[in-house]
Design an enzyme around this catalytic site. Sequence first.
Site: not given
Length: 447
Positions: A99, A141, A149, A176, A178, A264, A303
Amino acid sequence: MPVKEHGKRRVAYFYDSNVGNYYYGQGHVMKPHRIRMTHHLVMNYGLYRELEVYRPFPASFDEMTKFHSEDYINFLKTASPDNLKLYNKQMLKFNVGEDCPLFDGLYEFCQLSSGGSLAAAVKLNKQKADIAINWMGGLHHAKKSEASGFCYTNDIVLGILELLKYHKRVLYVDIDVHHGDGVEEAFFTTDRVMTVSFHKYGDFFPGTGELKDVGVGKGKYYSLNVPLKDGITDEAYQSIFKPIMTKVMEKYQPTAVVLQCGADSLHGDRLGPFNLTLKGHGACASFFRDYNVPLMMLGGGGYTPRNVARCWAYETAIALDREVANVLPYNDYFEYFGPTYKLHLDPGTGNNENTSEYLRKVQEQVLNNLDRMEAAPSVQMQPIPDDAIRFLNDTSLGQDMANPDVRLHRSIMDSHVQHEGEFYDGENEGDDRRNESNGREAAAKSA
């Protein structure tokens, strides 16, 4: 309580043109090029005229190790795709590989991202700006000694640590898709930073951010998590965001706010399952702007590059309190925005799994946690440490001493803000050619 505006907000904007050159690798969803696309929209909408534009100094090793461990930053500095085999053990230890790939210029990329957030914090600390924007940042992250991340260095934590030199209480808000786990973890045991994250929870990266995670020790109840399900719409999002954040602002009374504007959470993202449009996402930025508290706006996830650029350009306009046309101005990446070539996205048609009953229960629990929190904790007086960037660009002396017959340096000109009474749209006084892609003119036509 939102405050009526009595003067023009000073908005500082941090950008380095090299950031778009970094490449995570073939097939990787994280594309730093989206920041360059955002910048081109900001330029071609004419927003740059009202921004103080700065190129930040890259963060130094010492600045980054204010949070990260020295062996981790040393690894980022010395490892490269060419000597990768020498660092197999460290790559496992620091979670660099799949990742978070080891790509060319990784350390310089981290320096730019972190340098932008540090410079933004210093600008706010010195009261040289009311709002500071760094779309290169927001990498929430990254941990003390671990990449995660797509994030390697946590510019947000570094920026907040800088703000804490001057500010008693800093509020961090993460929109976000996440969970903002790296920032929450860094400040989990303190009451000087309150973290609030609105995110998708349940079988989704990073798997943290449960409703009952509220901090520990001195920081108990100073971490709030709002777990959401797939398909949330603008109306549903604002129905839970506004009451919670209004209570947080009343109870915590932050002296500075850091907003991570991860894109995102928009409809149509390659990784995110939410159904927000630019208006729903931008309403969160408008909410904090109305409070007139020093505000740092950062990038983050996102993304689908064309939508990220749309979102952050729109939120730059919100910071300036400027209307921009829905028809996108022509720019170097115009073909990326087809087939509509419009700024705003149509709402998604996906099913909203967040029932009003579910949102009511979550809101009730979060507000209940807020009631247990001590209001506006104070902090003991102490000497103010040195600024991360000691030589903040104070160009006033350079301007006073400059030769009036020679054009000022580009770095000084970029930080100038055009007076809103300026008649011409051209770059130079006396140039009466109309710039058709000017945002204000197009906005008037589309009204």
